[in-house]
Design a protein around this motif. Structure first.
Motif, PDB file in Angstrom:
ATOM      1  N   TYR A  32      10.518 -71.799  -1.219  1.00  0.00           N
ATOM      2  CA  TYR A  32      10.665 -71.141   0.081  1.00  0.00           C
ATOM      3  C   TYR A  32      10.992 -69.655  -0.070  1.00  0.00           C
ATOM      4  O   TYR A  32      10.537 -68.840   0.727  1.00  0.00           O
ATOM      5  CB  TYR A  32      11.728 -71.837   0.932  1.00  0.00           C
ATOM      6  CG  TYR A  32      11.257 -73.151   1.497  1.00  0.00           C
ATOM      7  CD1 TYR A  32      10.078 -73.236   2.232  1.00  0.00           C
ATOM      8  CD2 TYR A  32      11.982 -74.313   1.290  1.00  0.00           C
ATOM      9  CE1 TYR A  32       9.632 -74.444   2.733  1.00  0.00           C
ATOM     10  CE2 TYR A  32      11.544 -75.533   1.796  1.00  0.00           C
ATOM     11  CZ  TYR A  32      10.372 -75.588   2.515  1.00  0.00           C
ATOM     12  OH  TYR A  32       9.930 -76.786   3.017  1.00  0.00           O
ATOM     13  N   ALA A  33      11.762 -69.294  -1.075  1.00  0.00           N
ATOM     14  CA  ALA A  33      12.080 -67.881  -1.311  1.00  0.00           C
ATOM     15  C   ALA A  33      10.812 -67.099  -1.625  1.00  0.00           C
ATOM     16  O   ALA A  33      10.624 -65.979  -1.137  1.00  0.00           O
ATOM     17  CB  ALA A  33      13.095 -67.751  -2.443  1.00  0.00           C
ATOM     18  N   SER A  34       9.929 -67.686  -2.415  1.00  0.00           N
ATOM     19  CA  SER A  34       8.664 -67.031  -2.738  1.00  0.00           C
ATOM     20  C   SER A  34       7.792 -66.893  -1.500  1.00  0.00           C
ATOM     21  O   SER A  34       7.139 -65.865  -1.298  1.00  0.00           O
ATOM     22  CB  SER A  34       7.917 -67.831  -3.816  1.00  0.00           C
ATOM     23  OG  SER A  34       8.687 -67.917  -4.985  1.00  0.00           O
ATOM     24  N   PHE A  35       7.779 -67.918  -0.657  1.00  0.00           N
ATOM     25  CA  PHE A  35       7.020 -67.844   0.594  1.00  0.00           C
ATOM     26  C   PHE A  35       7.557 -66.707   1.468  1.00  0.00           C
ATOM     27  O   PHE A  35       6.790 -65.985   2.112  1.00  0.00           O
ATOM     28  CB  PHE A  35       7.104 -69.167   1.367  1.00  0.00           C
ATOM     29  CG  PHE A  35       5.970 -70.098   1.079  1.00  0.00           C
ATOM     30  CD1 PHE A  35       4.740 -69.940   1.685  1.00  0.00           C
ATOM     31  CD2 PHE A  35       6.139 -71.131   0.190  1.00  0.00           C
ATOM     32  CE1 PHE A  35       3.689 -70.805   1.424  1.00  0.00           C
ATOM     33  CE2 PHE A  35       5.103 -72.011  -0.085  1.00  0.00           C
ATOM     34  CZ  PHE A  35       3.873 -71.842   0.535  1.00  0.00           C
ATOM     35  N   ALA A  36       8.867 -66.549   1.509  1.00  0.00           N
ATOM     36  CA  ALA A  36       9.467 -65.485   2.320  1.00  0.00           C
ATOM     37  C   ALA A  36       9.025 -64.115   1.817  1.00  0.00           C
ATOM     38  O   ALA A  36       8.721 -63.218   2.621  1.00  0.00           O
ATOM     39  CB  ALA A  36      10.997 -65.604   2.304  1.00  0.00           C
ATOM     40  N   LEU A  37       8.962 -63.948   0.503  1.00  0.00           N
ATOM     41  CA  LEU A  37       8.487 -62.681  -0.065  1.00  0.00           C
ATOM     42  C   LEU A  37       7.022 -62.444   0.296  1.00  0.00           C
ATOM     43  O   LEU A  37       6.618 -61.320   0.614  1.00  0.00           O
ATOM     44  CB  LEU A  37       8.661 -62.676  -1.586  1.00  0.00           C
ATOM     45  CG  LEU A  37      10.097 -62.653  -2.092  1.00  0.00           C
ATOM     46  CD1 LEU A  37      10.132 -62.834  -3.610  1.00  0.00           C
ATOM     47  CD2 LEU A  37      10.785 -61.362  -1.688  1.00  0.00           C
ATOM     48  N   TYR A  38       6.227 -63.505   0.268  1.00  0.00           N
ATOM     49  CA  TYR A  38       4.808 -63.398   0.629  1.00  0.00           C
ATOM     50  C   TYR A  38       4.664 -63.031   2.108  1.00  0.00           C
ATOM     51  O   TYR A  38       3.903 -62.125   2.458  1.00  0.00           O
ATOM     52  CB  TYR A  38       4.090 -64.713   0.322  1.00  0.00           C
ATOM     53  CG  TYR A  38       2.649 -64.743   0.781  1.00  0.00           C
ATOM     54  CD1 TYR A  38       1.680 -64.000   0.109  1.00  0.00           C
ATOM     55  CD2 TYR A  38       2.269 -65.501   1.877  1.00  0.00           C
ATOM     56  CE1 TYR A  38       0.357 -64.023   0.523  1.00  0.00           C
ATOM     57  CE2 TYR A  38       0.945 -65.524   2.300  1.00  0.00           C
ATOM     58  CZ  TYR A  38      -0.011 -64.787   1.621  1.00  0.00           C
ATOM     59  OH  TYR A  38      -1.316 -64.807   2.047  1.00  0.00           O
ATOM     60  N   GLU A  39       5.413 -63.715   2.976  1.00  0.00           N
ATOM     61  CA  GLU A  39       5.349 -63.442   4.411  1.00  0.00           C
ATOM     62  C   GLU A  39       5.770 -62.008   4.720  1.00  0.00           C
ATOM     63  O   GLU A  39       5.237 -61.387   5.639  1.00  0.00           O
ATOM     64  CB  GLU A  39       6.239 -64.415   5.185  1.00  0.00           C
ATOM     65  CG  GLU A  39       5.692 -65.822   5.214  1.00  0.00           C
ATOM     66  CD  GLU A  39       6.655 -66.814   5.866  1.00  0.00           C
ATOM     67  OE1 GLU A  39       7.494 -66.399   6.693  1.00  0.00           O
ATOM     68  OE2 GLU A  39       6.560 -68.007   5.546  1.00  0.00           O
ATOM     69  N   ALA A  40       6.703 -61.463   3.946  1.00  0.00           N
ATOM     70  CA  ALA A  40       7.177 -60.096   4.159  1.00  0.00           C
ATOM     71  C   ALA A  40       6.246 -59.060   3.532  1.00  0.00           C
ATOM     72  O   ALA A  40       6.483 -57.856   3.666  1.00  0.00           O
ATOM     73  CB  ALA A  40       8.584 -59.947   3.580  1.00  0.00           C
ATOM     74  N   GLY A  41       5.201 -59.514   2.845  1.00  0.00           N
ATOM     75  CA  GLY A  41       4.260 -58.593   2.222  1.00  0.00           C
ATOM     76  C   GLY A  41       4.742 -58.035   0.895  1.00  0.00           C
ATOM     77  O   GLY A  41       4.163 -57.087   0.364  1.00  0.00           O
ATOM     78  N   LEU A  42       5.800 -58.624   0.339  1.00  0.00           N
ATOM     79  CA  LEU A  42       6.358 -58.144  -0.926  1.00  0.00           C
ATOM     80  C   LEU A  42       5.765 -58.860  -2.135  1.00  0.00           C
ATOM     81  O   LEU A  42       6.024 -58.465  -3.271  1.00  0.00           O
ATOM     82  CB  LEU A  42       7.882 -58.308  -0.914  1.00  0.00           C
ATOM     83  CG  LEU A  42       8.596 -57.554   0.208  1.00  0.00           C
ATOM     84  CD1 LEU A  42      10.066 -57.925   0.250  1.00  0.00           C
ATOM     85  CD2 LEU A  42       8.401 -56.054   0.038  1.00  0.00           C
ATOM     86  N   LEU A  43       5.003 -59.912  -1.895  1.00  0.00           N
ATOM     87  CA  LEU A  43       4.355 -60.678  -2.964  1.00  0.00           C
ATOM     88  C   LEU A  43       2.932 -60.964  -2.496  1.00  0.00           C
ATOM     89  O   LEU A  43       2.729 -61.396  -1.357  1.00  0.00           O
ATOM     90  CB  LEU A  43       5.128 -61.988  -3.197  1.00  0.00           C
ATOM     91  CG  LEU A  43       4.750 -62.847  -4.386  1.00  0.00           C
ATOM     92  CD1 LEU A  43       5.019 -62.110  -5.697  1.00  0.00           C
ATOM     93  CD2 LEU A  43       5.546 -64.150  -4.370  1.00  0.00           C
ATOM     94  N   GLY A  44       1.963 -60.689  -3.374  1.00  0.00           N
ATOM     95  CA  GLY A  44       0.569 -60.915  -3.022  1.00  0.00           C
ATOM     96  C   GLY A  44       0.195 -62.390  -3.087  1.00  0.00           C
ATOM     97  O   GLY A  44       0.910 -63.212  -3.672  1.00  0.00           O
ATOM     98  N   LYS A  45      -0.955 -62.712  -2.501  1.00  0.00           N
ATOM     99  CA  LYS A  45      -1.420 -64.099  -2.444  1.00  0.00           C
ATOM    100  C   LYS A  45      -1.593 -64.695  -3.841  1.00  0.00           C
ATOM    101  O   LYS A  45      -1.093 -65.773  -4.125  1.00  0.00           O
ATOM    102  CB  LYS A  45      -2.740 -64.179  -1.682  1.00  0.00           C
ATOM    103  CG  LYS A  45      -3.254 -65.594  -1.501  1.00  0.00           C
ATOM    104  CD  LYS A  45      -4.599 -65.627  -0.798  1.00  0.00           C
ATOM    105  CE  LYS A  45      -4.407 -65.524   0.681  1.00  0.00           C
ATOM    106  NZ  LYS A  45      -5.656 -65.758   1.435  1.00  0.00           N
ATOM    107  N   GLN A  46      -2.290 -63.982  -4.724  1.00  0.00           N
ATOM    108  CA  GLN A  46      -2.526 -64.532  -6.058  1.00  0.00           C
ATOM    109  C   GLN A  46      -1.236 -64.643  -6.857  1.00  0.00           C
ATOM    110  O   GLN A  46      -1.032 -65.606  -7.592  1.00  0.00           O
ATOM    111  CB  GLN A  46      -3.557 -63.697  -6.831  1.00  0.00           C
ATOM    112  CG  GLN A  46      -4.040 -64.366  -8.093  1.00  0.00           C
ATOM    113  CD  GLN A  46      -4.633 -65.748  -7.849  1.00  0.00           C
ATOM    114  OE1 GLN A  46      -5.499 -65.938  -7.004  1.00  0.00           O
ATOM    115  NE2 GLN A  46      -4.134 -66.755  -8.574  1.00  0.00           N
ATOM    116  N   ALA A  47      -0.338 -63.686  -6.693  1.00  0.00           N
ATOM    117  CA  ALA A  47       0.958 -63.751  -7.386  1.00  0.00           C
ATOM    118  C   ALA A  47       1.748 -64.971  -6.915  1.00  0.00           C
ATOM    119  O   ALA A  47       2.370 -65.664  -7.730  1.00  0.00           O
ATOM    120  CB  ALA A  47       1.753 -62.469  -7.154  1.00  0.00           C
TER     121      ALA A  47
END
Length: 160
Positions: free
Chosen positions: A110-125
Motif C-alpha cells: 500500500y505504501a508503494s501504491f501511495a507513492l505511485y498515486e502521488a506521482g512519485l513512483l512510475g508505473k514500471q518501477a
C-alpha cells in the motif's frame, strides 16, 4: 478447492455489498485461497473492544465458475495495475466480470501504491517492486451468479 473470507462475523450466506471505500477489484464478496491471509484480514479489524472475528471457509465449485465471465491476473503487471487503479481512483468505474482473481496488495505494498498515486513512483518501477514481494491471491465474487460458485463449510473463530 477451499477458499477463505476473513470477517468480524460468521458469513454463512455471502452477499454482494457496496463497500464504503474503493477496493482493488470493485464491489462484491472477497475471498482468498490463503487461510493465513484471511486471518490477517480479521486481525486488521481488531480495534478497541473488537477482539473476535471469523475465518469463514467455503468450497469453491470450479464447474460453476467455468460458465461465468472471469478476469484472471497471474501476476502484478501493467494490466493488473491499470485495473486496480481504475477501481481505486474512479468511483464510477464498473466492470462486467462475474469473478476477478489475482494478486492482493498487502500492507507493505500500500505504501508503494501511495507513492505511485502521488506521482512519485512510475508505473514500471511500481510493477518491478511488486514482483519482489510474495503476494497472495484474492478472488472477488462480483455477481449473484458468482456467489453460487461457493458453499459455506464452517467458520473458525479468531481471538485477539
Amino acid at each position: 478447492m477451499k477458499l477463505y473470507h476473513g470477517s468480524l462475523e460468521r458469513v454463512e450466506s455471502p452477499e454482494i455489498r457496496q463497500p464504503n471505500r474503493t477496493l482493488d477489484y470493485g464491489s462484491g464478496f472477497y475471498l482468498t485461497s490463503s487461510q493465513e491471509q484471511a486471518e490477517s484480514w480479521v486481525r486488521r479489524k481488531f480495534k478497541g473492544d473488537i477482539s473476535r472475528g471469523w475465518v469463514n471457509v467455503y468450497e469453491y465449485n470450479q464447474h460453476i465458475k467455468s460458465a461465468l465471465s472471469v478476469l484472471s491476473f497471474d501476476k502484478p503487471d501493467e494490466q493488473w495495475l491499470d485495473f486496480v487503479m481504475s477501481n481505486r481512483l474512479d468511483k464510477s468505474f464498473t466492470h462486467g466480470y462475474d469473478i476477478v482473481e489475482g494478486p492482493v496488495a498487502n500492507d507493505r505494498v500500500y505504501a508503494s501504491f501511495a507513492l505511485y498515486e502521488a506521482g512519485l513512483l512510475g508505473k514500471q518501477a511500481l510493477i518491478d517492486e511488486l514482483k519482489a514481494y510474495k503476494l497472495v491471491n484474492q478472488i472477488l465474487l462480483h455477481t449473484e451468479a458468482a456467489l453460487r460458485s461457493i458453499r459455506f463449510i464452517n467458520a473458525e473463530e479468531i481471538m485477539k
